[in-house]
Design a protein around this motif. Sequence first.
Motif, PDB file in Angstrom:
ATOM      1  N   ASN A 185       0.815  -1.213   0.000  1.00  0.00           N
ATOM      2  CA  ASN A 185       0.000   0.000   0.000  1.00  0.00           C
ATOM      3  C   ASN A 185       0.848   1.261   0.000  1.00  0.00           C
ATOM      4  O   ASN A 185       0.483   2.257  -0.600  1.00  0.00           O
ATOM      5  N   SER A 223       0.224   4.393  -2.613  1.00  0.00           N
ATOM      6  CA  SER A 223      -0.282   5.688  -2.154  1.00  0.00           C
ATOM      7  C   SER A 223       0.822   6.713  -1.939  1.00  0.00           C
ATOM      8  O   SER A 223       0.668   7.870  -2.308  1.00  0.00           O
ATOM      9  N   SER A 225      -0.929   7.524  -5.928  1.00  0.00           N
ATOM     10  CA  SER A 225      -2.103   7.020  -6.631  1.00  0.00           C
ATOM     11  C   SER A 225      -3.037   6.347  -5.629  1.00  0.00           C
ATOM     12  O   SER A 225      -2.733   6.258  -4.440  1.00  0.00           O
ATOM     13  N   ASP A 226      -4.156   5.903  -6.141  1.00  0.00           N
ATOM     14  CA  ASP A 226      -5.088   5.185  -5.283  1.00  0.00           C
ATOM     15  C   ASP A 226      -5.865   4.192  -6.147  1.00  0.00           C
ATOM     16  O   ASP A 226      -5.932   4.356  -7.362  1.00  0.00           O
ATOM     17  N   THR A 253     -13.234   1.760  -4.432  1.00  0.00           N
ATOM     18  CA  THR A 253     -13.068   2.001  -2.999  1.00  0.00           C
ATOM     19  C   THR A 253     -13.044   0.669  -2.254  1.00  0.00           C
ATOM     20  O   THR A 253     -13.547  -0.355  -2.748  1.00  0.00           O
ATOM     21  N   SER A 309      -4.692  -5.722   0.279  1.00  0.00           N
ATOM     22  CA  SER A 309      -5.152  -5.358  -1.061  1.00  0.00           C
ATOM     23  C   SER A 309      -5.031  -6.544  -2.004  1.00  0.00           C
ATOM     24  O   SER A 309      -3.989  -7.201  -2.037  1.00  0.00           O
ATOM     25  N   LYS A 363     -15.479   7.095  -5.641  1.00  0.00           N
ATOM     26  CA  LYS A 363     -14.231   7.864  -5.535  1.00  0.00           C
ATOM     27  C   LYS A 363     -14.488   9.309  -5.945  1.00  0.00           C
ATOM     28  O   LYS A 363     -14.729   9.578  -7.122  1.00  0.00           O
TER      29      LYS A 363
END
Lengths: 194, 203
Positions: free
Chosen positions: A40, A44, A49-50, A54, A96, B100
Amino acid sequence: MKSATSYKAAHYEDTSFEAGFWKGRAIDKQIGGSEVRLSNYWISEFLKSDFRTTSALGTRRLGVALREAARKSSDLSVKSEIAAVVTLASGLNGESFSIDQFQDRFGLSDAAKNAIRNELTDPRLSSEQFEFNLEEFKLQVPYRSVELDTGVVLSAHSGEFEEVFSREVIDDAGQIVRFSTEGKVITEKLGKAK
Amino acid sequence: MIGLEKKYSEKFDWVLQSLASNLESHTQGLFANEPRIDRISARAKSVERFIGKANTRNSDGSPKYSDPLRQIQDQIGARIITFYRSDIDRVSNVVERYFKPIETQEIVPDSEWKFGYFGKHYILFIPSDVIDPNWEKELIPEFFELQVKTLFEHAWSEANHDLSYKPEIAPLEGDELRQLAFTSAQAWGADNIFDKLFRKNQN
């Protein structure tokens, strides 16, 4: 790249510099012991970035697909595999992965994978990465139930089922099982027959 | 501009209308257990309104959009209408949990002495769940606009839009604008009173 087997890589693309919102794909082969998770901090903090999906939406997709696949499947072994991964998923909070990687991690059979994939609105959703959120997962798959041919239904919170019920196979064919549990009776109800 | 109208018309017919319908169902599913929501709806921006917006100019006369098909972000617009003002924060939390946000904006009149449009606006990524894999990638917008408003805010903005933005009628002036502001103030007051009574019943 110093090593062909241990590296991180990212690729971004868009058709416009001015109006586009760049989307990318990332590979992380530097996580020890598991190829499932992306680190992660790298996504991030380094790449700034992401994930597009969600945490709650990705987890909801997974939870709904597992729940519906187990409900609709007539194959007992598929139901049982799914029930087992629902229990094991409670240890994944904050990690993730994609739905494909989740299935591979727990070694689900092709039949179970197909049953889960059939519950997605688009098969490509199974490759989208998201951060697993246990709270959301419990909302989507709150209870695990086992129904016996005697008409008995056992149910418990999905993450605690294996802890509150002990299961013992009592015939040579492995078909007949005895469940046992302990606890204080809080309430008793009469309900309508199914 | 004819080329732009043709391109948007194709996009509207082939993708946007179905996308709006998918998004509406998807969003309704996410909010299925949330109380005090009057309605959730989504629509594709009409060809006429899109072309009107694409023709907008800056104060110096230059075009506002150099690439309207990509830069206009409300080609798909969605709304969540709540009963009370207290519901806005609760609904916003759910929005931010499942979507988002690219931009978030609380729109209020620019002075405490003025009344007009109130509403919370988001620009959100379109979730993959609502995209048909058979659609041409180039025709799929990346974002949509979501407005979260109370019933009174919504009622006022609909009537205001109908009365103020029609090219075939003369623009409102002077006291007419003040009358619109007055109705906004009344809607604001009604929202405050309803919310106060609602919160009293909650305690």
